[in-house]
Scaffold this motif. Structure first.
Motif, mmCIF file in Angstrom:
data_model
loop_
_atom_site.group_PDB
_atom_site.id
_atom_site.type_symbol
_atom_site.label_atom_id
_atom_site.label_comp_id
_atom_site.label_asym_id
_atom_site.label_seq_id
_atom_site.Cartn_x
_atom_site.Cartn_y
_atom_site.Cartn_z
ATOM 1 N N ALA A 162 0.831 -1.209 0.000
ATOM 2 C CA ALA A 162 0.000 0.000 0.000
ATOM 3 C C ALA A 162 0.862 1.254 0.000
ATOM 4 O O ALA A 162 0.614 2.199 -0.765
ATOM 5 N N GLY A 163 1.887 1.298 0.871
ATOM 6 C CA GLY A 163 2.757 2.467 0.935
ATOM 7 C C GLY A 163 3.560 2.664 -0.329
ATOM 8 O O GLY A 163 3.767 3.805 -0.795
ATOM 9 N N TYR A 164 4.035 1.584 -0.910
ATOM 10 C CA TYR A 164 4.789 1.631 -2.167
ATOM 11 C C TYR A 164 3.922 2.244 -3.267
ATOM 12 O O TYR A 164 4.352 3.153 -3.991
ATOM 13 N N ALA A 165 2.684 1.757 -3.378
ATOM 14 C CA ALA A 165 1.771 2.289 -4.391
ATOM 15 C C ALA A 165 1.451 3.753 -4.129
ATOM 16 O O ALA A 165 1.275 4.542 -5.063
ATOM 17 N N GLY A 166 1.396 4.139 -2.850
ATOM 18 C CA GLY A 166 1.105 5.523 -2.515
ATOM 19 C C GLY A 166 2.132 6.489 -3.077
ATOM 20 O O GLY A 166 1.779 7.542 -3.623
ATOM 21 N N MET A 167 3.418 6.129 -2.974
ATOM 22 C CA MET A 167 4.456 7.022 -3.490
ATOM 23 C C MET A 167 4.540 6.972 -5.009
ATOM 24 O O MET A 167 4.804 7.983 -5.660
#
Length: 288
Positions: A200-205
């Protein structure tokens, strides 16, 4: 035709990013049986952490790594400190606690960065446009599509070509049997929750240069991700990819006619899937 192709590429890029987010959501639920309502907040945490790293280092690659690492760390803390106590609790307790965690994370982000919108500059290697026949398309959107596709391919390799992936997939089918075979299921659950949060965090950036950063942007992502999981099938990695692409294309192509109806059409498709195939397109009966 150029507008249609442009929106189609937008849909594919959005769909693969949604698939990446939904992969984390579906493996957490498939393995742990936890409906993680904090998943959208982890997307926000990754985007804002990457924004900070980008401002310090001026490196977009390090920003992506920083966003993923922060979400991973937060996910591990949540699982070890709280969620482990809720695996045997009723689903409504899990929903309430993860919903509360999501609110806390968003408010922490809001207290640090404020409620104003922020923008992330496109990295130097992503600036400009790409010429695809007669279509002129933003270069970074194509690169975001490629990054999401490559990451999904890596996750596929981990889930289907490694011993860890074998344990995770076995845990999705029967966690009690995996435990009976002498495998440390608690440690595996910790890792699974961490991987889901990191996705989720990877996709956020990765998505940050395309959208405007807001503390509340995770709500939309969470809803869309749940729709993707329902369409594709709970616990199914291929289902998350197929559901993400379908959702992205629907949202994008419907916007050509009327953007106000894009989510309406998405929910119509979800309703049809639930009526015709309740377990989802790639799901198994008993997992719906």
């Amino acid at each position: 035709m150029s507008l249609f192709l442009s929106q189609l590429f937008n849909g594919l890029a959005t769909g693969l990013l949604l698939a990446l987010i939904s992969t984390g959501l579906t493996i957490i639920y498939g393995t742990l049986g936890v409906i993680n309502f904090a998943h959208g907040a982890l997307f926000v945490v990754g985007a804002y952490a990457g924004y900070t790293v980008y401002g310090i280092t001026d490196s977009f690659v390090l920003a992506i790594a920083g966003g993923a690492a922060m979400s991973l760390a937060v996910g591990l803390i949540i699982e070890r400190g709280l969620m482990r106590q809720y695996y045997s609790r009723p689903p409504e307790d899990q929903i309430l606690v993860t919903f509360g965690i999501g609110i806390i994370l968003v408010e922490i982000v809001r207290s640090i960065y404020g409620g104003v919108s922020l923008s992330v500059d496109v990295p130097a290697w992503g600036q400009g446009v790409a010429h695809i026949g007669s279509l002129i398309y933003p270069l970074y959107r194509l690169q975001a599509l490629g990054i999401a596709a490559a990451t999904l391919l890596l996750l596929y390799f981990i889930l289907y070509r490694t011993s860890l992936g074998l344990i995770v997939r076995a845990g999705i089918e029967d966690a009690e049997m995996v435990n009976a075979l002498g495998i440390n299921v608690k440690r595996t659950f910790l890792l699974v929750f961490g991987i889901g949060a990191m996705a989720a965090g990877y996709a956020g950036m990765v998505d940050a240069p395309i959208v405007t950063l807001l503390p509340d942007m995770g709500h939309r992502v969470l809803v869309d991700s749940f729709v993707v999981v329902v369409i594709g099938g709970v616990g199914s990695f291929p289902g998350a990819i197929i559901g993400g692409i379908i959702a992205g294309v629907i949202l994008s192509l419907t916007s050509i006619v009327d953007p106000a109806y894009s989510h309406v059409m998405l929910f119509v498709v979800m309703a049809l899937v639930l009526i015709l195939r309740p377990q989802g397109l790639m799901g198994q009966e008993g997992r719906e």
